[in-house]
Design a protein around this motif. Structure first.
Motif, mmCIF file in Angstrom:
data_model
loop_
_atom_site.group_PDB
_atom_site.id
_atom_site.type_symbol
_atom_site.label_atom_id
_atom_site.label_comp_id
_atom_site.label_asym_id
_atom_site.label_seq_id
_atom_site.Cartn_x
_atom_site.Cartn_y
_atom_site.Cartn_z
ATOM 1 N N HIS A 45 3.353 -35.648 -40.537
ATOM 2 C CA HIS A 45 2.365 -36.248 -39.629
ATOM 3 C C HIS A 45 1.819 -37.553 -40.205
ATOM 4 N N VAL A 46 2.716 -38.329 -40.799
ATOM 5 C CA VAL A 46 2.314 -39.616 -41.373
ATOM 6 C C VAL A 46 2.972 -40.724 -40.575
ATOM 7 N N PRO A 47 2.228 -41.713 -40.098
ATOM 8 C CA PRO A 47 2.859 -42.819 -39.366
ATOM 9 C C PRO A 47 3.779 -43.590 -40.308
ATOM 10 N N PRO A 48 4.985 -43.923 -39.855
ATOM 11 C CA PRO A 48 5.929 -44.598 -40.734
ATOM 12 C C PRO A 48 5.531 -46.014 -41.094
ATOM 13 N N ASP A 49 4.712 -46.652 -40.262
ATOM 14 C CA ASP A 49 4.322 -48.026 -40.532
ATOM 15 C C ASP A 49 2.889 -48.089 -41.037
ATOM 16 N N THR A 50 2.415 -49.276 -41.220
ATOM 17 C CA THR A 50 1.083 -49.496 -41.780
ATOM 18 C C THR A 50 -0.009 -48.883 -40.898
ATOM 19 N N SER A 51 -0.933 -48.176 -41.531
ATOM 20 C CA SER A 51 -2.066 -47.604 -40.809
ATOM 21 C C SER A 51 -3.145 -48.655 -40.659
ATOM 22 N N PRO A 52 -3.803 -48.713 -39.514
ATOM 23 C CA PRO A 52 -4.890 -49.700 -39.342
ATOM 24 C C PRO A 52 -6.058 -49.435 -40.266
ATOM 25 N N LEU A 53 -6.136 -48.213 -40.814
ATOM 26 C CA LEU A 53 -7.225 -47.881 -41.729
ATOM 27 C C LEU A 53 -6.856 -48.112 -43.189
ATOM 28 N N GLY A 54 -5.601 -48.439 -43.447
ATOM 29 C CA GLY A 54 -5.143 -48.593 -44.819
ATOM 30 C C GLY A 54 -4.895 -50.047 -45.167
ATOM 31 N N PRO A 55 -4.334 -50.274 -46.351
ATOM 32 C CA PRO A 55 -4.026 -51.641 -46.775
ATOM 33 C C PRO A 55 -2.953 -52.248 -45.884
ATOM 34 N N PRO A 56 -2.897 -53.578 -45.773
ATOM 35 C CA PRO A 56 -1.985 -54.243 -44.834
ATOM 36 C C PRO A 56 -0.512 -53.969 -45.119
ATOM 37 N N ALA A 57 -0.146 -53.616 -46.325
ATOM 38 C CA ALA A 57 1.263 -53.372 -46.662
ATOM 39 C C ALA A 57 1.437 -51.987 -47.257
ATOM 40 N N GLY A 58 0.691 -51.013 -46.747
ATOM 41 C CA GLY A 58 0.709 -49.691 -47.356
ATOM 42 C C GLY A 58 1.397 -48.627 -46.551
ATOM 43 N N VAL A 60 4.187 -45.981 -45.091
ATOM 44 C CA VAL A 60 5.151 -45.126 -45.771
ATOM 45 C C VAL A 60 6.532 -45.750 -45.770
ATOM 46 N N ARG A 61 6.917 -46.375 -44.658
ATOM 47 C CA ARG A 61 8.236 -46.996 -44.586
ATOM 48 C C ARG A 61 8.400 -48.058 -45.677
ATOM 49 N N GLU A 62 7.356 -48.879 -45.862
ATOM 50 C CA GLU A 62 7.437 -49.913 -46.898
ATOM 51 C C GLU A 62 7.555 -49.298 -48.286
ATOM 52 N N LEU A 63 6.832 -48.203 -48.515
ATOM 53 C CA LEU A 63 6.892 -47.550 -49.818
ATOM 54 C C LEU A 63 8.280 -46.990 -50.090
ATOM 55 N N VAL A 64 8.881 -46.384 -49.080
ATOM 56 C CA VAL A 64 10.222 -45.819 -49.252
ATOM 57 C C VAL A 64 11.246 -46.926 -49.467
ATOM 58 N N GLU A 65 11.135 -47.984 -48.692
ATOM 59 C CA GLU A 65 12.063 -49.104 -48.865
ATOM 60 C C GLU A 65 11.923 -49.726 -50.252
ATOM 61 N N GLN A 66 10.698 -49.779 -50.762
ATOM 62 C CA GLN A 66 10.482 -50.298 -52.107
ATOM 63 C C GLN A 66 11.106 -49.366 -53.142
ATOM 64 N N LEU A 67 10.971 -48.057 -52.913
ATOM 65 C CA LEU A 67 11.586 -47.078 -53.814
ATOM 66 C C LEU A 67 13.096 -47.274 -53.871
ATOM 67 N N LEU A 68 13.730 -47.444 -52.716
ATOM 68 C CA LEU A 68 15.181 -47.628 -52.684
ATOM 69 C C LEU A 68 15.578 -48.957 -53.324
ATOM 70 N N HIS A 69 14.776 -49.990 -53.080
ATOM 71 C CA HIS A 69 15.056 -51.291 -53.695
ATOM 72 C C HIS A 69 15.023 -51.178 -55.222
ATOM 73 N N GLU A 70 14.027 -50.485 -55.746
ATOM 74 C CA GLU A 70 13.917 -50.322 -57.197
ATOM 75 C C GLU A 70 15.068 -49.483 -57.754
ATOM 76 N N ALA A 71 15.474 -48.472 -57.005
ATOM 77 C CA ALA A 71 16.569 -47.628 -57.465
ATOM 78 C C ALA A 71 17.882 -48.405 -57.514
ATOM 79 N N VAL A 72 18.136 -49.223 -56.495
ATOM 80 C CA VAL A 72 19.358 -50.026 -56.481
ATOM 81 C C VAL A 72 19.336 -51.044 -57.619
ATOM 82 N N ALA A 73 18.184 -51.666 -57.845
ATOM 83 C CA ALA A 73 18.061 -52.623 -58.949
ATOM 84 C C ALA A 73 18.295 -51.940 -60.285
#
Length: 295
Positions: A45-58, A60-73
């Protein structure tokens, strides 16, 4: 065997160590590395994109994409020149990685995940894949440095041939020695004995030398076909008397990889997932590859 090397990541240190091992495995095979993250978006029950109540780049989708980017690097750093791709797979980790194993030549996971629904936990994902995956599975634990011999547990059963073939191929790829270890006990060679069927101690003592010689012949016969196929691999056969599980775990201390079958003869000498293989998965001092019968 064709297909990519697949590694499951969840952001845990164990998963990142699996990325290192998977990248090296892919480079040795000239295969593509596919980094995947499985996530149950709707169940959390987590919105995949940025929540209006959270940080502008926070989101879940961005976090997962960052995780994959770091893993590939990290993969490209561990094995420069490796070809790597990544993907987020909707769904539960066990089901997602089992599906990936249908087209992979090897699936690699860490021995311990981050926990929760998407975590790669040894009690769930790794054990399930080892028992039900459609290709060999490597669980990265203990020492991850590729030093020392490849160690393969040999029980002499037809179901264990796949593990032996995998171990020879792995030793050849890595340019390492192969230690083929067969463990036996007088109890396992007196299958009719036990409660209600006592064994005379004098008979056991008299049989020990003959049993040891018979086990050495069995091991030599089991390895002969593979030795002809891989003449470049230096093989060190070892026949030891004792408990299978503690002997294998102790022997793994100096190895860079231990290979076991998922199913063997049964009983004390068998390599059954849930007994010997599971004990090795939990306690080995190096990464473990499990090869199911028929692979």
């Amino acid at each position: 065997m064709s297909g990519p090397i697949v590694v499951g990541v969840d952001g845990s240190p164990s998963a990142m160590a699996a990325v290192d091992a998977a990248a090296r495995a892919a480079l040795l095979r000239g295969a593509e590395l596919h980094v995947v993250h499985a996530f149950l978006w709707p169940a959390l029950h987590v919105p995949p994109d940025t929540s209006p109540l959270g940080p502008p780049a926070g989101g879940v989708r961005e976090l997962v994409e960052q995780l994959l980017h770091e893993a590939v690097a990290r993969a490209r750093s561990a094995a420069p020149g490796v070809r790597a791709t990544s993907a987020v797979i909707p769904g539960e980790a066990v089901a997602a990685l089992e599906a990936e194993s249908r087209t992979a030549q090897l699936v690699v996971v860490g021995h311990r995940g981050s926990g929760g629904i998407s975590g790669l936990l040894l009690g769930s994902t790794a054990v399930h894949l080892a028992a039900h995956g459609h290709c060999p599975v490597m669980v990265v634990r203990g020492r991850s440095e590729p030093e020392g011999p490849v160690l393969v547990a040999v029980d002499g059963s037809p179901q264990g041939r796949g593990a032996i073939a995998f171990a020879f191929a792995e030793a050849s790829l890595r340019g390492s020695e192969l230690v083929a270890l067969h463990v036996w006990s007088t109890w396992s060679d007196h299958g009719e004995s036990g409660p209600g069927h006592p064994v005379e101690l004098a008979d056991l003592i008299a049989d020990v030398d003959q049993l040891q010689a018979a086990r050495e012949r069995l091991l030599a016969q089991t390895l002969s076909e593979h030795r002809q196929r891989y003449p470049e691999v230096t093989v060190r056969p070892r026949v030891l008397r004792g408990g299978v599980r503690p002997t294998l775990i102790e022997a793994s201390d100096g190895a860079q990889l231990i290979v076991v079958g998922a199913r063997g003869r049964g009983g004390f000498a068998g390599l059954l997932l849930g007994s010997v293989s599971q004990a090795v998965l939990h306690h080995a001092n190096c990464p473990v590859s499990v090869v199911r019968s028929g692979l």
